[in-house]
Design an enzyme around this catalytic site. Structure first.
Site, PDB file in Angstrom:
ATOM      1  N   PRO A   1       0.819  -1.222   0.000  1.00 46.01           N
ATOM      2  CA  PRO A   1       0.000   0.000   0.000  1.00 46.01           C
ATOM      3  C   PRO A   1       0.853   1.272   0.000  1.00 46.01           C
ATOM      4  O   PRO A   1       0.368   2.342  -0.336  1.00 46.01           O
ATOM      5  CB  PRO A   1      -0.801  -0.095   1.299  1.00 46.01           C
ATOM      6  CG  PRO A   1      -0.692  -1.508   1.763  1.00 46.01           C
ATOM      7  CD  PRO A   1       0.554  -2.057   1.181  1.00 46.01           C
TER       8      PRO A   1
ATOM      9  N   GLU B   1       0.538  -7.590   8.252  1.00 48.28           N
ATOM     10  CA  GLU B   1       0.704  -6.135   8.320  1.00 48.28           C
ATOM     11  C   GLU B   1       1.756  -5.617   7.351  1.00 48.28           C
ATOM     12  O   GLU B   1       1.804  -4.419   7.065  1.00 48.28           O
ATOM     13  CB  GLU B   1       1.044  -5.703   9.754  1.00 48.28           C
ATOM     14  CG  GLU B   1      -0.163  -5.614  10.669  1.00 48.28           C
ATOM     15  CD  GLU B   1      -1.273  -4.744  10.108  1.00 48.28           C
ATOM     16  OE1 GLU B   1      -1.019  -3.553   9.873  1.00 48.28           O
ATOM     17  OE2 GLU B   1      -2.390  -5.250   9.906  1.00 48.28           O
TER      18      GLU B   1
ATOM     19  N   ARG C   1      -0.801  -7.381 -21.623  1.00 43.29           N
ATOM     20  CA  ARG C   1      -1.536  -6.962 -22.819  1.00 43.29           C
ATOM     21  C   ARG C   1      -0.765  -5.926 -23.631  1.00 43.29           C
ATOM     22  O   ARG C   1      -1.116  -5.650 -24.785  1.00 43.29           O
ATOM     23  CB  ARG C   1      -2.941  -6.469 -22.470  1.00 43.29           C
ATOM     24  CG  ARG C   1      -2.990  -5.248 -21.588  1.00 43.29           C
ATOM     25  CD  ARG C   1      -4.410  -4.882 -21.249  1.00 43.29           C
ATOM     26  NE  ARG C   1      -5.161  -4.438 -22.413  1.00 43.29           N
ATOM     27  CZ  ARG C   1      -4.939  -3.304 -23.037  1.00 43.29           C
ATOM     28  NH1 ARG C   1      -3.992  -2.477 -22.637  1.00 43.29           N
ATOM     29  NH2 ARG C   1      -5.662  -2.964 -24.087  1.00 43.29           N
TER      30      ARG C   1
ATOM     31  N   ASP D   1      -6.495   1.920 -27.159  1.00 43.29           N
ATOM     32  CA  ASP D   1      -7.524   1.952 -26.136  1.00 43.29           C
ATOM     33  C   ASP D   1      -7.524   3.236 -25.323  1.00 43.29           C
ATOM     34  O   ASP D   1      -6.679   4.106 -25.489  1.00 43.29           O
ATOM     35  CB  ASP D   1      -7.455   0.730 -25.232  1.00 43.29           C
ATOM     36  CG  ASP D   1      -6.176   0.713 -24.438  1.00 43.29           C
ATOM     37  OD1 ASP D   1      -5.555   1.770 -24.273  1.00 43.29           O
ATOM     38  OD2 ASP D   1      -5.805  -0.371 -23.979  1.00 43.29           O
TER      39      ASP D   1
HETATM   40  C1  21W Z   1      -3.116  -3.585   3.798  1.00 41.20           C
HETATM   41  C2  21W Z   1      -1.059  -4.598   4.444  1.00 41.20           C
HETATM   42  C3  21W Z   1      -2.961  -2.634   4.817  1.00 41.20           C
HETATM   43  C4  21W Z   1      -0.895  -3.654   5.458  1.00 41.20           C
HETATM   44  C5  21W Z   1      -1.821   1.171  10.405  1.00 41.20           C
HETATM   45  C6  21W Z   1      -1.343   0.021  11.003  1.00 41.20           C
HETATM   46  C7  21W Z   1      -0.371  -4.576  -1.823  1.00 41.20           C
HETATM   47  C8  21W Z   1      -2.271  -3.338  -1.396  1.00 41.20           C
HETATM   48  C9  21W Z   1      -1.378  -4.355  -0.922  1.00 41.20           C
HETATM   49  C10 21W Z   1      -2.161  -4.583   3.643  1.00 41.20           C
HETATM   50  C11 21W Z   1      -1.858  -2.679   5.632  1.00 41.20           C
HETATM   51  C12 21W Z   1      -1.866  -2.830  -2.638  1.00 41.20           C
HETATM   52  C13 21W Z   1      -2.629  -0.516   9.438  1.00 41.20           C
HETATM   53  C14 21W Z   1      -3.616  -1.326  -2.778  1.00 41.20           C
HETATM   54  C15 21W Z   1      -3.449  -2.738  -0.836  1.00 41.20           C
HETATM   55  C16 21W Z   1      -1.369  -5.136   0.335  1.00 41.20           C
HETATM   56  C17 21W Z   1      -2.343  -5.602   2.552  1.00 41.20           C
HETATM   57  C18 21W Z   1      -1.723  -1.698   6.749  1.00 41.20           C
HETATM   58  C19 21W Z   1      -3.360  -1.333   8.458  1.00 41.20           C
HETATM   59  N1  21W Z   1      -2.634   0.757   9.441  1.00 41.20           N
HETATM   60  N2  21W Z   1      -2.520  -1.836  -3.332  1.00 41.20           N
HETATM   61  N3  21W Z   1      -1.900  -1.016  10.361  1.00 41.20           N
HETATM   62  N4  21W Z   1      -4.064  -1.745  -1.566  1.00 41.20           N
HETATM   63  N5  21W Z   1      -2.350  -4.963   1.244  1.00 41.20           N
HETATM   64  N6  21W Z   1      -2.446  -2.217   7.853  1.00 41.20           N
HETATM   65  O1  21W Z   1      -3.920  -3.068   0.250  1.00 41.20           O
HETATM   66  O2  21W Z   1      -0.466  -5.903   0.588  1.00 41.20           O
HETATM   67  S1  21W Z   1      -0.458  -3.590  -3.176  1.00 41.20           S
END
Ligand code: 21W
Length: 249
Positions: free
Chosen positions: A88, A115, A153, A168
């Protein structure tokens, strides 16, 4: 292009490799695809891939040793591949990034769970961190599939038409015009006459006007700072005149 996915859920990728464009790309040798189980590189009777976070707090963290061993094995197999962590915290994935990645010889995609992964893996083993958007998922597996789909693609020869990938919507940064197929009349709604006219110039102009209209109404951000050609300016000026006529009436 070689895709090596590192995940604790390799089974998730089986149906992904076996359908549609990805399957054809594998059959035609345009890509190779493998999902490697990180757990295979974990030691101990229960081969744990996660552990409690230093400093306390809820949730688990992916242990560095199995990940490091899995990444090293993938790099040995595909030495010129770029190593990507789906997280994220990463750079937002978009069509520009997809085009950049399509130039690589291969991608090693590391899917985090829990996490997150131990920071020392991010620092020492990862070339680029990528997020697919601002929403919360449970792991990097779906993001890895999104990236592989968008990149595959773009590989020459994977899609049917010569330039279907570049024609596209996002390539021209306009939304697509409306599509219709048979029947000509469906539940009281007719296909626009111009599409049945056989007048290719008129159809092309109708489609461009439709694209501009939809982009202006649904995604005006895509029109900002986008250069306009003569034909597009002519269409926009016609709207201005039409609107002025409505206001004056
Ligand atoms: C989601 C891991 C949230 C950790 C504060 C403390 C990979 C992803 C992921 C994940 C957290 C992508 C928190 C868009 C996504 C992924 C799992 C943080 C909450 N906040 N692209 N703890 N969205 N997500 N945990 O979630 O691994 S690319």
């Amino acid at each position: 292009m070689d895709f090596d996915v590192l995940t604790i859920f390799p089974e998730m990728f089986k149906p992904f490799w076996e359908h549609g464009m990805i399957r054809r790309a594998i059959e035609q040798d345009k890509i190779s695809a493998s999902a490697i189980n990180i757990r295979d590189f974990a030691k101990g009777r229960h081969s744990p891939t996660d552990d409690r976070p230093y400093g306390g707090g809820c949730g688990m963290v992916m242990k560095p040793e199995p990940l490091a061993a899995a990444i090293r094995a993938a790099k040995k197999k595909s030495p010129s591949s770029k190593t990507i962590l789906a997280t994220p915290q990463g750079r937002s994935f978009d069509q520009d990034l997809a085009r950049e990645l399509a130039l690589q010889e291969g991608l090693i995609l590391v899917c985090g769970r829990y996490e997150g992964v131990d920071e020392r893996i991010c620092n020492d083993f990862i070339d680029e961190e990528i997020s697919i958007g601002d929403y919360v998922l449970t792991g990097g597996e779906l993001p890895a599939m999104v990236i592989i789909d968008a990149v595959t693609r773009l590989i020459p020869g994977v899609l049917g038409g010569v330039d279907s990938a570049e024609k596209d919507s996002f390539s021209g940064s306009l939304l697509e015009y409306a599509h219709y197929t048979r029947p000509g009349s469906f539940e009281g709604e007719e296909v626009p006459d111009v599409l049945l006219s056989g007048n290719h110039k008129a159809i092309e102009n109708w489609r461009l006007e439709m694209s501009l209209k939809r982009t202006f109404l649904k995604r005006p951000d895509l029109l900002e700072n986008r250069p306009l050609n003569k034909q597009e300016i002519k269409i926009l000026e016609k709207w201005c005149l039409d609107l002025e006529r409505i206001i004056q009436a």
